[in-house]
Scaffold this motif. Structure first.
Motif, PDB file in Angstrom:
ATOM      1  N   VAL A  20       0.857  -1.182   0.000  1.00 53.11           N
ATOM      2  CA  VAL A  20       0.000   0.000   0.000  1.00 53.11           C
ATOM      3  C   VAL A  20       0.891   1.228   0.000  1.00 53.11           C
ATOM      4  O   VAL A  20       1.936   1.252   0.661  1.00 53.11           O
ATOM      5  N   GLN A  48      -2.507   6.021  -1.023  1.00 52.22           N
ATOM      6  CA  GLN A  48      -3.669   5.162  -0.773  1.00 52.22           C
ATOM      7  C   GLN A  48      -4.043   5.151   0.712  1.00 52.22           C
ATOM      8  O   GLN A  48      -5.219   5.272   1.058  1.00 52.22           O
ATOM      9  N   ASN A  56      -7.515   7.071   2.192  1.00 55.08           N
ATOM     10  CA  ASN A  56      -8.544   6.186   2.723  1.00 55.08           C
ATOM     11  C   ASN A  56      -7.869   5.166   3.635  1.00 55.08           C
ATOM     12  O   ASN A  56      -7.342   4.155   3.171  1.00 55.08           O
ATOM     13  N   GLU A  64     -13.713   4.928   6.762  1.00 54.62           N
ATOM     14  CA  GLU A  64     -13.608   4.414   5.400  1.00 54.62           C
ATOM     15  C   GLU A  64     -14.054   5.456   4.380  1.00 54.62           C
ATOM     16  O   GLU A  64     -15.079   6.122   4.540  1.00 54.62           O
ATOM     17  N   HIS A  91      -8.583   1.588   2.912  1.00 59.03           N
ATOM     18  CA  HIS A  91      -8.345   1.116   1.548  1.00 59.03           C
ATOM     19  C   HIS A  91      -8.210  -0.404   1.558  1.00 59.03           C
ATOM     20  O   HIS A  91      -7.749  -1.003   2.535  1.00 59.03           O
ATOM     21  N   ASN A  92      -8.620  -1.061   0.481  1.00 56.27           N
ATOM     22  CA  ASN A  92      -8.607  -2.533   0.491  1.00 56.27           C
ATOM     23  C   ASN A  92      -7.206  -3.118   0.576  1.00 56.27           C
ATOM     24  O   ASN A  92      -7.044  -4.313   0.813  1.00 56.27           O
TER      25      ASN A  92
END
Length: 426
Positions: A172, A176, A180, A283, A183-184
């Motif tokens: 990550v 990113q 967020n 989120e 973030h996924n």
């Protein structure tokens, strides 16, 4: 029948070879030594020889096991002969899957080692292969009962904190993580893998020479504080820097400063503010963690060949050779500034004698007494990590018999008064 037995033996060997590969150097006989506990963490490039010598000396001539999920035997000769430290053996296991990690022979070698080293690679391999199975149990027994020395570099360092970035969905970036924090790719594990003294509530990070690391590390700490309601801590290294932690919690830093910019970073939520969590950590929104410009405290320590510079992990305020800074994040923008030692509101009773409140004894055992002229007041008691363990109102005698030994902060609130006392339970 003999032919079938032979084929079965060949098949067993073939399947084991698919699950792991072993490289052995030195004696095949196990030895017992007067090994010592320790933790050694490297930033991800080639190892610092002095730090690795420190690591091997803790094994006291015993057996070293290297765990990795890729590569081959690169550590065997380096550990066994290149550093000039006499040890019994080095065994490298390249683990290909969970079956390899939980193979009975592999587990036995790990349990019998005096030193365990995690190589670099992909930390999600280690999480996938070693977590929630017999290998995790053997590793934690080695750390906490056998009290062997453990360490790792890059991905091997990334898994050592009680919280960790798993990289399940890949790495990550700063952008990113800041834009967020959920973030996924912000895949974090909390207190469910390795249990290593002095690394409780700690998230590690490596390759800190890369500018795309520090802000994301701050975002890791923000997530931990938000998700767990606890103060968060971090330890990070530049690529050629090592942090070696002894049994007393003193973290010495090895590198080649001043020839090169080789630093370790000790990062933590500002201990002078009992609001440890970010202002905005949700989120889909940019992260904000400011807290009046002092949200995150950082002690940056240059690594030297002799490792004389250090940081004390017992109180996160004591160190030598480093410099203090503040890190903040405002609407997804990461900033740094110089600072001073936060001292963690370490007001002693003597320092509070001019106030209307005193608390004692200090150190304490089964009870604490608050003496004051206050009529209406609230008392909050926090452990050394900022977790609230008790709350009282207008109570001058506090039963502390059930509390564990260690560091505590008692904060008293009343109209026009807010004072904090640093206390130790024997």
């Amino acid at each position: 029948m003999k032919y079938i037995t032979f084929l079965f033996a060949l098949l067993t060997q073939f399947l084991s070879a698919q699950n792991y590969t072993e490289y052995a150097t030195g004696s095949s006989s196990d030895v017992t030594t007067n090994h010592e506990f320790g933790i050694c963490m490297m930033g991800g490039a080639s190892e610092n020889d002095n730090a690795m010598t420190w690591f091997l000396n803790k094994a006291d001539g015993g057996d070293v096991v290297v765990l990795r999920a890729s590569g081959s035997d690169g550590y065997n000769d380096y550990f066994y002969s290149d550093l000039g430290v006499s040890i019994n053996s080095v065994t490298t296991f390249v683990i290909n899957n969970e079956a390899g990690a939980t193979n009975s022979y592999v587990l036995e070698k790990v349990a019998n080692a005096e030193a365990i080293w995690f190589a670099g690679g992909d930390q999600f391999d280690y999480v996938s292969y070693f977590k929630d199975n017999a290998m995790e149990e053997v590793l934690n027994n080695f750390i906490n009962n056998k009290r062997g020395v453990i360490g790792g570099t890059s991905a091997g360092m990334a898994i050592l904190g009680s919280a960790y970035f798993s990289a399940e969905n890949g790495t990550v970036t700063n952008a990113q993580a800041l834009s967020n924090p959920y973030h996924n790719r912000m895949t974090l594990g909390y207190n469910d893998f390795l249990d290593i003294p002095f690394l409780e509530h700690v998230i590690t990070d490596t390759h800190y020479d890369d500018p795309d690391r520090r802000a994301r590390h701050a975002a890791f700490l923000a997530r931990y504080a938000t998700d767990n309601g606890l103060a968060s801590f971090g330890i990070a290294c530049n690529e050629y820097t090592a942090v070696c932690i002894n049994e007393f919690g003193e973290a010495n830093v090895y590198g080649d400063y001043p020839n090169y910019d080789e630093f370790a970073y000790f990062v933590f939520a500002n201990c002078n503010n009992f609001t440890y969590w970010p202002e905005t950590c949700v989120e889909g929104q940019p992260l904000t963690w400011n807290r009046d410009g002092e949200a995150i405290k950082v002690y940056t320590v240059p690594g030297t060949q002799t490792g004389e510079n250090f940081f004390d992990l017992n109180d996160y305020t004591s160190g030598s050779g480093g410099s203090w800074g503040n890190w903040t994040i405002n609407n997804g923008t990461f900033s740094t500034s110089t600072s001073t030692n936060p001292l963690c509101s370490a007001l002693s009773i003597s320092e509070n004698e001019i106030l209307e409140v005193s608390v004692g004894p200090n150190p304490f055992r089964n009870s604490l007494t608050i003496q004051s002229q206050l009529v209406n007041f609230d008392v909050m008691l926090y452990d050394g990590f900022g977790k609230r363990v008790a709350q009282f109102k207008n109570q001058s005698q506090i039963d502390t018999s059930i509390l564990a030994t260690g560091l505590y902060f008692l904060r008293i609130y009343s109209e026009g008064l807010q004072e904090t006392f640093k206390l130790v339970k024997d």
